[in-house]
Write a protein that holds these residues in place. Structure first.
Motif, mmCIF file in Angstrom:
data_model
loop_
_atom_site.group_PDB
_atom_site.id
_atom_site.type_symbol
_atom_site.label_atom_id
_atom_site.label_comp_id
_atom_site.label_asym_id
_atom_site.label_seq_id
_atom_site.Cartn_x
_atom_site.Cartn_y
_atom_site.Cartn_z
ATOM 1 N N ALA A 99 -37.156 107.852 64.779
ATOM 2 C CA ALA A 99 -38.148 108.817 64.273
ATOM 3 C C ALA A 99 -37.534 109.673 63.172
ATOM 4 N N TRP A 100 -36.323 110.149 63.400
ATOM 5 C CA TRP A 100 -35.622 110.925 62.369
ATOM 6 C C TRP A 100 -35.517 110.128 61.067
ATOM 7 N N GLY A 101 -35.449 108.827 61.204
ATOM 8 C CA GLY A 101 -35.286 107.969 60.035
ATOM 9 C C GLY A 101 -36.584 107.420 59.478
ATOM 10 N N GLY A 102 -37.711 107.980 59.901
ATOM 11 C CA GLY A 102 -38.983 107.545 59.328
ATOM 12 C C GLY A 102 -39.510 106.238 59.888
ATOM 13 N N VAL A 103 -39.047 105.883 61.069
ATOM 14 C CA VAL A 103 -39.514 104.659 61.724
ATOM 15 C C VAL A 103 -40.492 105.058 62.825
ATOM 16 N N THR A 104 -41.659 104.442 62.834
ATOM 17 C CA THR A 104 -42.653 104.783 63.861
ATOM 18 C C THR A 104 -42.948 103.617 64.799
ATOM 19 N N THR A 105 -42.367 102.458 64.508
ATOM 20 C CA THR A 105 -42.529 101.300 65.411
ATOM 21 C C THR A 105 -41.223 100.518 65.437
ATOM 22 N N ILE A 106 -40.780 100.166 66.633
ATOM 23 C CA ILE A 106 -39.673 99.208 66.746
ATOM 24 C C ILE A 106 -40.147 98.003 67.547
ATOM 25 N N VAL A 107 -39.520 96.863 67.267
ATOM 26 C CA VAL A 107 -39.676 95.717 68.161
ATOM 27 C C VAL A 107 -38.282 95.369 68.675
ATOM 28 N N ASP A 108 -38.122 95.528 69.972
ATOM 29 C CA ASP A 108 -36.853 95.284 70.658
ATOM 30 C C ASP A 108 -36.975 93.939 71.389
ATOM 31 N N PHE A 109 -36.066 93.644 72.258
ATOM 32 C CA PHE A 109 -36.026 92.315 72.883
ATOM 33 C C PHE A 109 -35.976 92.419 74.411
ATOM 34 N N ALA A 110 -36.813 91.592 75.047
ATOM 35 C CA ALA A 110 -36.605 91.305 76.472
ATOM 36 C C ALA A 110 -35.798 90.025 76.513
ATOM 37 N N SER A 111 -35.005 89.826 77.557
ATOM 38 C CA SER A 111 -34.159 88.643 77.485
ATOM 39 C C SER A 111 -34.134 87.831 78.770
ATOM 40 N N GLN A 112 -33.862 86.537 78.570
ATOM 41 C CA GLN A 112 -33.759 85.593 79.689
ATOM 42 C C GLN A 112 -32.554 84.712 79.426
ATOM 43 N N GLN A 113 -31.767 84.435 80.464
ATOM 44 C CA GLN A 113 -30.629 83.521 80.347
ATOM 45 C C GLN A 113 -30.766 82.418 81.383
ATOM 46 N N VAL A 114 -29.860 81.459 81.318
ATOM 47 C CA VAL A 114 -29.898 80.311 82.237
ATOM 48 C C VAL A 114 -30.087 80.788 83.677
#
Ligand code: DUC
Ligand code: ZN
Ligand code: ZN
Length: 472
Positions: A88-103
């Motif tokens: 937010a401080w950096g002018g970002v209003t949306t992020i897309v992060d990751f859910a993860s799955q492994q073997v």
């Protein structure tokens, strides 16, 4: 929240810039109008944000972040709360992060766990891609559910990291087929992990343990080779769309450009670290200082001009998106593992707070236009990942995610200046750029202004994403 007018600024979109005021009602933009338009409230009638002399741009959309990402026995140092506040401080209003799955793990279990970590913690809106690190019948069967039920329209696969997230070519082909059929986008970490692991073992055996060997054992050719293979596999899988993450090497860019010029639906992302930092100037520093720049793909040689080529790629649209791959680790209990050699160091650099300003500097230096800045940092990421027109552009009906950016000011990055990321150092220490984030509005709420951060933890909402624009 009521009505707000953002007055006196220059609204910027990918297609141009206009003197216009923006009227917000509750969470949405209801009008973008010439300053004297009748639709706008008279002075004093509603709350006002003064944008005189400023650019009024869509809230930044960073489609590649890793908040509190487990990596081995460590976890990236920004939580969803601290990382989205820094964003937010950096002018970002949306992020897309990751859910993860492994073997051996179930995709929907990993997603549920990730939701539990993020829910009630974010200052801005957020969404997830799904990493598939164990492609098998069970995980493949879960992929369509992601878009049909969970609002997740992209998967990420790895050609690197054998033994953890790595997929072989057969697995990649199968996952691309299923994702393409379901109307989803496949994202790829394109590095030849099998060959890289050989080089890493050889370097360690030879006593070449400094941070620079992280870069030297991940040569551009192995990024290019994997990029080429990913492009071919996507074709064989049914000409499905492909998105290359964190592209850093000129040779990989050439592969993307060749595919695009042949009409292929291939997009690529780069990150500020690959545009500004280098193997010689940063990764080659001794000890923990060099280790603080360990990320994958690695920083590239300045002598080989990768940075120059990436800026050119951004101009030509062979690179469509700038994201950060924000994945911070502290020096203490993280990067200091360089004492055991570069292979022990967690991969990642923090930057979610500085992308907008760093890429604006490319406007100042003439690398890209003002419109292209907005396009690569806001509009295209929202489009590609199924969030446009709700996110990424200042148009009536969109969420009122707006940044007032002041080109007359300067910003000093790093701990001696502006720094809100949960890191005990900054890869950007001492860099001063032109321009400053003045005001940030997220869904109609002023979350950052001259008085500081007002957005509270938990106000950010999970965004269900649609079919990606590249598939429509
Ligand atoms: N790839 C990413 O996308 N993020 C962190 C580390 C990595 O290798
Ligand atoms: Zn990656
Ligand atoms: Zn990443």
């Amino acid at each position: 929240m009521g009505r707000i007018v953002v007055r006196g600024g220059t609204v910027v979109s990918p297609s141009g810039r206009w003197r216009a005021d923006v009227l917000i009602d509750d969470e949405c933009i209801v009008a973008v109008a010439a300053p004297d338009a009748a639709v706008l409230p008279a002075a004093g009638e509603v709350a006002e944000v003064d944008a005189t002399g400023c650019y009024v741009i869509p809230g930044g959309v960073d489609v590649h972040t890793h908040m509190q990402l487990p990596m081995g026995d460590l976890t990236s140092s920004d939580t969803f709360a601290s990382g989205t506040a820094a964003a937010a401080w950096g002018g970002v209003t949306t992020i897309v992060d990751f859910a993860s799955q492994q073997v051996g793990e179930r995709v929907l279990d990993g997603l549920e766990a990730r939701h539990a970590e993020a829910e009630g913690q974010c200052v801005i809106d957020y969404a997830f891609h799904q990493t598939i690190g164990g492609v098998d019948d069970d995980s493949l069967a879960a992929i369509p559910t992601l878009i049909e039920r969970e609002g997740i329209s992209s998967i990420k696969l790895f050609m690197a990291y054998p033994g953890t997230y790595y997929s072989d070519d057969g697995q990649i082909l199968r996952a691309m087929q299923v994702a393409g059929e379901a109307g989803m986008l496949t994202m790829m970490h394109a590095e030849n992990g099998i060959a890289i692991d050989v080089l890493r073992a050889q370097a360690m055996a030879a006593g070449d343990t400094d941070a620079i060997h992280h870069g030297l054992t991940r040569p551009p050719e192995l990024e290019a080779e994997a990029t080429h293979r990913a492009v071919q596999l996507a074709k064989v899988a049914g000409n499905v769309p492909l998105y290359i993450v964190h592209l850093s090497a000129s040779q990989a860019l050439e592969e993307v450009a060749r595919a695009r010029h042949a009409g292929r639906n291939v997009l690529a992302e780069t990150c500020p670290q690959y545009l500004y930092l280098s193997l010689e100037d940063h990764l080659a520093r001794p000890g923990v200082d060099g280790a603080s720049y360990i990320c994958s793909t690695p920083l590239r040689s300045r002598h080989e001009h990768h940075q120059r080529d990436l800026w050119a790629g951004l101009r030509r649209d062979d690179l469509a998106v700038v994201a950060t791959d924000h994945c911070p680790f502290c020096l203490v209990d993280g990067k200091d593992r360089i004492a055991e050699g570069f292979t022990a160091v967690p991969n990642g650099i923090g930057g979610v707070e500085h992308r907008m300003e760093l890429i604006y500097q490319g406007v100042v230096t003439g690398e890209i236009t003002l419109e292209r800045w907005v396009e690569t940092c806001c509009t295209t990421p929202a489009r590609v990942f199924g969030m446009h027109p709700r996110k990424g552009e200042i148009v009536p009906g969109a969420d009122a995610d707006i940044v007032v950016f002041d080109p007359r000011r300067t910003t000093t990055l790093g701990r001696a200046g502006k720094h809100h990321m949960a890191m005990d150092h900054s890869p950007w220490e001492g860099i001063t750029v032109d321009g400053a984030i003045d005001t940030v509005i997220s869904r109609g709420e002023v979350i950052v202004d001259a008085n500081g951060l007002h957005g509270r933890v938990g106000r950010g909402r999970f965004l269900r994403r649609d079919r990606p624009a590249v598939l429509r």
